[in-house]
Design an enzyme around this catalytic site. Structure first.
Site, PDB file in Angstrom:
ATOM      1  N   CYS A  46       0.801  -1.240   0.000  1.00  0.00           N
ATOM      2  CA  CYS A  46       0.000   0.000   0.000  1.00  0.00           C
ATOM      3  C   CYS A  46       0.831   1.287   0.000  1.00  0.00           C
ATOM      4  CB  CYS A  46      -1.043   0.011   1.103  1.00  0.00           C
ATOM      5  SG  CYS A  46      -0.382  -0.132   2.763  1.00  0.00           S
ATOM      6  N   ARG A  70      10.166  -9.840   0.031  1.00  0.00           N
ATOM      7  CA  ARG A  70      10.862  -9.640   1.306  1.00  0.00           C
ATOM      8  C   ARG A  70      11.953 -10.681   1.407  1.00  0.00           C
ATOM      9  NH1 ARG A  70       5.902  -8.561   5.623  1.00  0.00           N
ATOM     10  NH2 ARG A  70       4.994  -6.958   4.305  1.00  0.00           N
ATOM     11  N   GLU A 110      13.779 -13.306   3.094  1.00  0.00           N
ATOM     12  CA  GLU A 110      13.506 -14.166   4.247  1.00  0.00           C
ATOM     13  C   GLU A 110      14.740 -14.956   4.661  1.00  0.00           C
ATOM     14  OE1 GLU A 110      11.003 -14.137   6.166  1.00  0.00           O
ATOM     15  OE2 GLU A 110       9.262 -13.407   5.044  1.00  0.00           O
ATOM     16  N   ARG A 155       5.870 -19.192   3.632  1.00  0.00           N
ATOM     17  CA  ARG A 155       6.842 -18.136   3.913  1.00  0.00           C
ATOM     18  C   ARG A 155       7.753 -17.977   2.712  1.00  0.00           C
ATOM     19  NH1 ARG A 155      10.969 -18.070   8.832  1.00  0.00           N
ATOM     20  NH2 ARG A 155      11.948 -16.084   8.353  1.00  0.00           N
ATOM     21  N   GLU A 177      -4.215  -6.156  -2.267  1.00  0.00           N
ATOM     22  CA  GLU A 177      -4.169  -5.167  -1.181  1.00  0.00           C
ATOM     23  C   GLU A 177      -5.292  -4.157  -1.365  1.00  0.00           C
ATOM     24  OE1 GLU A 177      -1.924  -4.893   1.418  1.00  0.00           O
ATOM     25  OE2 GLU A 177      -1.887  -2.757   1.922  1.00  0.00           O
ATOM     26  N   ASP A 228      -5.134  -9.662  12.953  1.00  0.00           N
ATOM     27  CA  ASP A 228      -4.530 -10.737  12.163  1.00  0.00           C
ATOM     28  C   ASP A 228      -5.524 -11.871  12.048  1.00  0.00           C
ATOM     29  OD1 ASP A 228      -2.092  -9.806  11.388  1.00  0.00           O
ATOM     30  OD2 ASP A 228      -0.918 -10.904  12.882  1.00  0.00           O
ATOM     31  N   GLU A 241      -0.475 -16.591  10.120  1.00  0.00           N
ATOM     32  CA  GLU A 241      -1.172 -15.337   9.802  1.00  0.00           C
ATOM     33  C   GLU A 241      -1.385 -15.349   8.303  1.00  0.00           C
ATOM     34  OE1 GLU A 241       1.966 -13.199  12.710  1.00  0.00           O
ATOM     35  OE2 GLU A 241       1.538 -12.200  10.788  1.00  0.00           O
ATOM     36  N   ASN A 253      -4.443  -9.856   7.135  1.00  0.00           N
ATOM     37  CA  ASN A 253      -4.740  -8.894   8.195  1.00  0.00           C
ATOM     38  C   ASN A 253      -5.745  -7.854   7.701  1.00  0.00           C
ATOM     39  OD1 ASN A 253      -3.287  -7.093   6.575  1.00  0.00           O
ATOM     40  ND2 ASN A 253      -1.422  -7.254   7.795  1.00  0.00           N
ATOM     41  N   CYS A 307      -6.139  -0.591   5.633  1.00  0.00           N
ATOM     42  CA  CYS A 307      -5.766  -1.470   4.529  1.00  0.00           C
ATOM     43  C   CYS A 307      -5.871  -2.912   4.967  1.00  0.00           C
ATOM     44  CB  CYS A 307      -4.354  -1.165   4.027  1.00  0.00           C
ATOM     45  SG  CYS A 307      -3.036  -1.675   5.135  1.00  0.00           S
ATOM     46  N   ARG A 309      -0.483 -17.629   1.236  1.00  0.00           N
ATOM     47  CA  ARG A 309      -0.887 -18.018   2.590  1.00  0.00           C
ATOM     48  C   ARG A 309      -2.293 -18.622   2.599  1.00  0.00           C
ATOM     49  NH1 ARG A 309       2.439 -14.675   7.029  1.00  0.00           N
ATOM     50  NH2 ARG A 309       4.411 -15.284   6.103  1.00  0.00           N
TER      51      ARG A 309
HETATM   52  N1  SER Z   1       0.232  -3.283   4.061  1.00  0.00           N
HETATM   53  C1  SER Z   1      -0.132  -4.267   5.031  1.00  0.00           C
HETATM   54  C2  SER Z   1       1.029  -5.157   5.412  1.00  0.00           C
HETATM   55  O1  SER Z   1       2.092  -5.063   4.860  1.00  0.00           O
HETATM   56  C3  SER Z   1      -1.278  -5.099   4.518  1.00  0.00           C
HETATM   57  O2  SER Z   1      -0.901  -5.801   3.382  1.00  0.00           O
HETATM   58  O3  SER Z   1       0.856  -5.961   6.270  1.00  0.00           O
HETATM   59 ZN    ZN Z   2      -1.370  -2.005   3.552  1.00  0.00          ZN
END
Ligand code: SER
Ligand code: ZN
Length: 512
Positions: free
Chosen positions: A311, A341, A343, A352, A360, A424, A442, A445, A471, A478
């Protein structure tokens, strides 16, 4: 708090025949402006030599010497400018002693590492903690260092670092809000392993997967469920958010405070000139290996990284603007690409991953509107997970994602009302063990982010009153991990409502 600074002001000319002492005596009001009576800064010593004025300035909490010296700079320039055509050319602080109280005693001394960061290395003579007092001695500080308020930020940072030591080891905030009934699970195998065996997915290293036709069909079914049961009824419009997030975005979103160890960095070449790259090209053609050591020097410093929270890359669209009431609550969503990301290389399952697909949704409006949208969204999720996917899941009130991603734990003060912050959604993964002892996943969220983003990106409402945002990130991998861990790979055991939306079984690729 106690501050004492020795500094020198270099003037544009020698100060012959000018009574600086007399002039400085007139600066009392100036050095106390904005402070309780008499509690501002004071000049303890002054001396003139050639074109330099040497001062020792002291203060308590108010009008700190690094602020006072600039008040004096203006004051002197004004008074000496008119009559004598003399201005202040440069300021330098030879010694700066600072003593301040801490909220808590440090648990570990970090002063050595702190003093060795390149920005401070030359300037820190010492930094010690005695119970709840920190004493710093800095030397040779430039005008820029003083002017940019580095000193105040260093004090805040030291306090933050000590507070963080006290959080460390404490679990993130977690409070159960709701739990579904227990469900009968189809199996207790690890779906990643089973899907790999069945050629539904393939690992490419670095937490990246290729999804074959069958796994993709499941993902796409999830997506169509999200469209039909959430995006459309809740009235969200599709947008395309960029997937390269530049530093300016991460400064405003807060990510620049913490995520460096998790970024997939993005670098541009220094030039696209073919000749510049000729050695790389030739080396590759001869050796068959890409010469990374050569490339390293031919690329620029990173401009940022691949999208992380998805976001933040939307917010420049609203940056500095006032949103018309008729557009509120604003509701948009993005499903145009992956987030990444780092990891840390370990082998994990599809739950993961380094490169992941997420839908989003972002909304913004007056506080009541933002609350209402989240409520509606949570209701839609309940319907999807209970009535369509038939999952075993629960909701928990946790540390807001934007705080966690800034390296903080805890909850916002509003948590008692469960208002600003993150919910979550967690699923039970039978292969991980018992419901009680195993770690739940998780899998998504939903957050009310309060004024975090509207403030960070300076977005205003038409009424001029507070604007909030929220958001929710729907992690496709997941969802897949959850669904297959609970329902297995045998379609006969899949929920009817899901199968209704699944369509025809795609043609698999067979290998010999
Ligand atoms: N921006 C939020 C997050 O990174 C929802 O995707 O968790
Ligand atoms: Zn977000």
């Amino acid at each position: 708090m106690k501050f004492s600074m020795d500094c020198e002001l270099t003037m544009s000319k020698k100060l012959e025949g000018i009574n600086i002492e007399l002039l400085l005596n007139k600066s009392f009001d100036l050095l106390n402006k904005g402070a309780p009576p008499g509690a501002g800064a004071s000049i303890k010593k002054s001396r003139v030599s050639g074109d330099k004025v040497f001062l020792t300035i002291e203060s308590g909490r108010f009008v700190r010497p690094h602020d006072a010296v600039f008040r004096l700079k203006n004051f002197l320039s004004q008074h000496l400018g008119k009559e004598h055509h003399i201005g202040v050319k440069e300021i330098n602080a030879s010694h700066y002693e600072i003593e301040f109280e801490l909220d808590k005693e440090p648990l570990k001394d970090f002063s050595l590492t702190f003093q060795t960061i390149p920005l401070l290395k030359e300037h820190m003579r010492s930094m010690d903690f005695k119970e709840k007092t920190c004493h710093m001695h800095m030397i040779n500080l430039s005008e820029e260092f003083l002017k940019n308020n580095y000193v105040d930020r260093m004090i805040s940072l030291i306090i933050d670092k000590i507070n963080a030591q006290h959080y460390e080891g404490k679990a993130e905030h977690w409070e159960l809000m709701w739990a579904s009934p227990e469900k009968k699970n189809a199996w207790n195998k690890d779906p990643t392993v089973e899907m790999e065996k069945a050629n539904w997915i393939m690992h490419r290293g670095r937490g990246q997967w290729i999804f074959g036709p069958m796994a993709t069909r499941i993902l796409k079914t999830f997506e169509s469920i999200v469209m039909e049961e959430l995006v459309t009824p809740a009235g969200f419009s599709e947008m395309v958010f960029p997937k390269a997030e530049t530093w300016d975005i991460w400064k405003k979103s807060g990510h620049a405070k913490s995520i460096y160890g998790e970024i997939y960095y993005l670098c541009q070449p220094k030039t696209r000139d073919k000749e510049y790259w000729e050695d790389v090209i030739d080396t590759y053609k001869i050796t068959g290996e890409v010469p990374l050591h050569l490339i390293k020097d031919k690329i620029k410093e990173p401009i940022g990284g691949i999208t992380y929270a998805q976001c933040p890359a939307f917010w420049p669209f609203l940056d500095g603007r006032t949103i018309a009431d008729e557009s509120l609550p604003l509701k948009v969503f993005d499903r145009s690409g992956t987030s990444m990301r780092y990891e840390s290389g370990g082998i994990h399952g599809i739950e993961r991953v380094d490169e992941f697909h997420r839908i989003e949704l972002v909304w913004s409006g007056y506080p009541e509107q933002v609350r209402e949208v989240r409520k509606k969204i949570v209701d839609c999720y309940k319907h999807i997970f209970n009535d369509i996917l038939d999952l075993e899941w629960r909701m928990a009130w946790v540390t807001p994602w934007f705080m966690a991603q800034e390296g903080l734990v805890g909850v916002k003060d509003e948590s008692e009302k469960r208002d600003i912050g993150t919910i979550d959604f967690e699923s039970y993964l039978p292969y991980r063990g018992t419901r009680k002892e195993s770690e739940w996943l998780e899998f998504q969220n939903a957050s009310n982010n309060g004024d975090k983003y509207t403030k960070g990106f300076n977005v205003k409402s038409q009424k001029g009153t507070e604007l909030w945002s929220g958001c929710t990130g729907i992690g496709m991998e997941r969802w897949l991990a959850t669904f297959t861990a609970q329902k297995g790979l045998d379609m006969e055991k899949w929920p009817k409502e899901f199968l209704k939306r699944f369509g025809e079984i795609p043609t698999e690729i067979k290998f010999l």
